[in-house]
Scaffold this motif. Structure first.
Motif, PDB file in Angstrom:
ATOM      1  N   CYS A  96       0.750  -1.291  -0.002  1.00 11.96           N
ATOM      2  CA  CYS A  96       0.083   0.057  -0.075  1.00 11.96           C
ATOM      3  C   CYS A  96       0.873   1.265  -0.054  1.00 11.96           C
ATOM      4  N   PHE A 108       0.424   3.946   6.402  1.00 11.31           N
ATOM      5  CA  PHE A 108       1.187   2.633   5.821  1.00 11.31           C
ATOM      6  C   PHE A 108       2.181   2.340   6.223  1.00 11.31           C
ATOM      7  N   HIS A 111       1.819   0.795   9.830  1.00 14.20           N
ATOM      8  CA  HIS A 111       0.710  -0.099  10.066  1.00 14.20           C
ATOM      9  C   HIS A 111       0.583  -1.055   8.919  1.00 14.20           C
ATOM     10  N   ARG A 112       0.380  -2.401   9.272  1.00 19.02           N
ATOM     11  CA  ARG A 112       0.333  -3.275   8.156  1.00 19.02           C
ATOM     12  C   ARG A 112      -0.446  -3.407   7.342  1.00 19.02           C
ATOM     13  N   CYS A 113      -0.415  -3.322   5.877  1.00  9.49           N
ATOM     14  CA  CYS A 113      -1.390  -3.547   4.757  1.00  9.49           C
ATOM     15  C   CYS A 113      -1.167  -4.821   4.363  1.00  9.49           C
ATOM     16  N   VAL A 138      -8.678  -1.976   0.925  1.00  7.89           N
ATOM     17  CA  VAL A 138      -7.627  -2.158   1.576  1.00  7.89           C
ATOM     18  C   VAL A 138      -7.522  -3.142   2.724  1.00  7.89           C
ATOM     19  N   THR A 140      -6.466  -4.485   6.182  1.00  5.11           N
ATOM     20  CA  THR A 140      -5.348  -3.833   7.252  1.00  5.11           C
ATOM     21  C   THR A 140      -5.063  -4.783   8.136  1.00  5.11           C
ATOM     22  N   ASP A 145      -7.045  -0.710  13.001  1.00  2.00           N
ATOM     23  CA  ASP A 145      -6.322   0.236  11.967  1.00  2.00           C
ATOM     24  C   ASP A 145      -7.202   0.297  10.826  1.00  2.00           C
ATOM     25  N   ALA A 146      -8.205  -0.465  10.489  1.00  2.96           N
ATOM     26  CA  ALA A 146      -9.161  -0.158   9.578  1.00  2.96           C
ATOM     27  C   ALA A 146     -10.114   1.110   9.799  1.00  2.96           C
ATOM     28  N   LEU A 149      -7.851   4.311   9.776  1.00  2.46           N
ATOM     29  CA  LEU A 149      -7.587   4.648   8.577  1.00  2.46           C
ATOM     30  C   LEU A 149      -8.790   5.412   7.686  1.00  2.46           C
ATOM     31  N   THR A 188     -11.347  -5.804   9.487  1.00  2.00           N
ATOM     32  CA  THR A 188     -10.208  -5.306   9.168  1.00  2.00           C
ATOM     33  C   THR A 188      -9.949  -4.558   7.672  1.00  2.00           C
TER      34      THR A 188
END
Length: 220
Positions: A96, A108, A111-113, A138, A140, A145-146, A149, A188
């Motif tokens: 991402c 990103f 934070h993990r994508c 996306v 996440t 995190d979702a 974002l 997520t």
């Protein structure tokens, strides 16, 4: 509220002249259409819809949303009385960071994508007016995190996820302003959709509805 902004019917703060800083995605229906239908800051090309027409659009959008929730993409657009025109294949990515910019890109980094899917949906109405909808899904690393974002992406000037084919489309001259935008976070998964007019007199309510329906479509 800062000068130049307003609160829409869903409680979102929007700039009067469109969502600044979201940039990067443009589309066109050809040079002639561009010369006639170029839209600046939500201008008059999409105005003047009657209250009756507005109610009809609202009813179509409500019905189309249910079809989208049920996973019936074709039926959703049919209920909007729209036709999908030569949609390109969706793009699936794992990175991402490469496909985003601004504060969204910075998000990103930290934070993990898990995955990114993008598509562009060209649409036409019964009168031959055209628009395009950019959608990004996306996955996440967590529900938190979702949601984070989603909050970030809704804020003005925070950057964005680049639309599919943006580098090619950027030369065509019609840019997305963030005026007709919707996003959501479920589990997520974060989804954002944005519509832009290309030609004809498409009412703002219809463009808003395109984004509201597209954000509910199943990931391709």
């Amino acid at each position: 509220m800062p000068n130049g902004f307003y609160t829409d019917g869903q409680g979102r703060v929007r700039p009067i002249n469109g969502k600044k800083g979201r940039g990067g995605f443009v589309a066109a229906a050809g040079a002639t259409a561009l010369a006639v239908t170029a839209v600046t800051g939500g201008g008059g090309a999409t105005g003047g819809v009657s209250s009756v027409a507005g109610e009809q659009v609202t009813a179509r959008v409500g019905s189309a949303k249910q079809a989208a929730r049920d996973g019936r993409s074709d039926k959703a657009w049919q209920r909007m009385r729209l036709r999908v025109r030569e949609q390109r294949s969706p793009d699936h990515r794992l990175d991402c960071i490469v496909h985003s910019f601004g504060q969204v890109q910075e998000f990103f980094v930290g934070h993990r994508c898990r995955s990114l899917t993008r598509t562009v949906i060209p649409l036409a109405d019964e009168q031959g007016g055209t628009a395009v909808v950019s959608v990004a899904w996306v996955r996440t690393g967590s529900t938190r995190d979702a949601r984070a974002l989603n909050r970030l992406d809704r804020r003005d000037g925070t950057g964005d996820i680049r639309a599919l084919g943006s580098s090619v489309l950027a030369a065509r001259g019609v840019s997305f302003t963030g005026e007709h935008y919707e996003s959501t976070a479920k589990g997520t998964l974060f989804v954002r959709a944005e519509a832009a007019p290309m030609s004809g007199n498409l009412p703002p309510a219809l463009l808003d509805g395109m984004a509201e329906v597209a954000v509910l479509l199943p990931r391709p």
